[in-house]
Motif scaffolding. Sequence first.
Motif, short mmCIF file in Angstrom:
data_model
loop_
_atom_site.label_atom_id
_atom_site.label_comp_id
_atom_site.label_asym_id
_atom_site.label_seq_id
_atom_site.Cartn_x
_atom_site.Cartn_y
_atom_site.Cartn_z
N GLY A 16 0.81 -1.23 0.00
CA GLY A 16 0.00 0.00 0.00
C GLY A 16 0.83 1.27 0.00
N LYS A 19 4.56 1.07 -4.08
CA LYS A 19 5.66 0.43 -4.82
C LYS A 19 5.29 0.15 -6.28
CE LYS A 19 6.38 -3.90 -3.76
NZ LYS A 19 5.40 -4.04 -2.84
N THR A 20 4.08 -0.38 -6.50
CA THR A 20 3.66 -0.70 -7.87
C THR A 20 3.55 0.59 -8.69
OG1 THR A 20 2.40 -2.51 -6.92
CG2 THR A 20 1.89 -1.93 -9.20
N THR A 21 2.93 1.60 -8.11
CA THR A 21 2.77 2.90 -8.79
C THR A 21 4.14 3.48 -9.15
OG1 THR A 21 0.87 3.23 -7.34
CG2 THR A 21 1.64 5.16 -8.57
N ARG A 138 -7.35 2.51 -2.01
CA ARG A 138 -7.13 1.57 -3.10
C ARG A 138 -8.33 0.65 -3.31
NH1 ARG A 138 -1.72 -2.06 -3.14
NH2 ARG A 138 -2.92 -3.30 -1.64
N ASN A 169 7.95 7.73 0.02
CA ASN A 169 6.97 8.04 -1.03
C ASN A 169 5.92 9.00 -0.49
OD1 ASN A 169 5.37 8.13 -3.29
ND2 ASN A 169 4.44 6.13 -2.95
N ASP A 170 6.32 10.27 -0.42
CA ASP A 170 5.40 11.31 0.01
C ASP A 170 4.78 11.90 -1.24
OD1 ASP A 170 4.08 13.32 1.22
OD2 ASP A 170 5.77 14.05 2.42
#
Length: 192
Positions: A16, A19-21, A138, A169-170
Motif C-alpha cells: 500500500g 511500490k507498484t505505482t 485503493r 513516497n510522500d
Amino acid sequence: MKKRPGKLFIISAPSGCGKTTLCERLLERMPRIRRSVSFTTRPPRRGEKNKRDYFFVTPEEFERHKKKNNMLEWARNFGFYYGTPKDNVLKLLDEGTDVVLAIDVKGAMKIKKLFPSAAFIFITPPSITELEKRLRNRKTDDHFEISKRIKIARIELSYLPMYTYNVVNDNLSKATGKLKAIIKAERCKVGK
Ligand code: ADP
Ligand code: 5GP
C-alpha cells in the motif's frame, strides 16, 4: 571492452506504500530497465493482467516451478505464495539489461545472499496513518485485511537498515525522481 552484466535493483515496501505505482512510473521513464514478473498464487485484482502484472498460477503450478528449481527466491505473503522466476532474470542480466525485482523483505534478504552487489531500495510511507489511508483508498482490501497489512508493515519497516537506500513516497514525482537518481548513480559505480 567486455559488456558489463545488467545490474539488479531490489525494491521493497510495505503493501500500500506505492511500490507498484512508483515502479510503473520508473519503467515509463527509464525504458532500458526491465521489471521481473513474479509468480503468485493470489487471484488477480481488478485491472491486473496475467503475464504483465504477475504470472497468476495455481498452488500446484507454483509448487512445480519450485521443485524444478525455477525460482530465485519465494515467500508467503498474506496467505499466498510469491516467487521470482529464475531463467528470465539471469538471461536479462547476462545480456546486460538492468532488472528490477519488486519483492518483499524476506525475498530481498534471500537475494542479498545470492547477489550481494545488487542495489537494495526500501520505499517507506510518510506515516502509518497515510499508509492506512492509501490502503483504504485503493479499495482492494477489506477492514480486516488492511489491519493485517498495517501490522505486517510495522515489522517490515524494521528491515530498513538492511537496505542501501530509502525513498519516502510522500510526493509521487519527487519519489520517482529519487528512484531515477539512485539508478543513474548505481550505473556509474566503478567495479560492480
Ligand atoms: P503497493 O504496490 O506498494 O501495494 P500501490 O502502488 O498499489 O502500492 O499504491 C497504493 C495506493 O496508494 C494506490 O491507490 C496508489 O494510487 C496510491 N499512491 C501511491 N503513491 C502515492 C503517493 N505518493 N501519494 C498518494 N497516493 C499514492
Ligand atoms: P501484492 O499482493 O500486494 O501484489 O504483493 C504482496 C507482497 O508480495 C508485496 O510485498 C510484494 O512486493 C511481494 N512480492 C511480489 N512478488 C514477489 C516475489 O516474487 N517474491 C517475493 N518474495 N515477494 C514478492
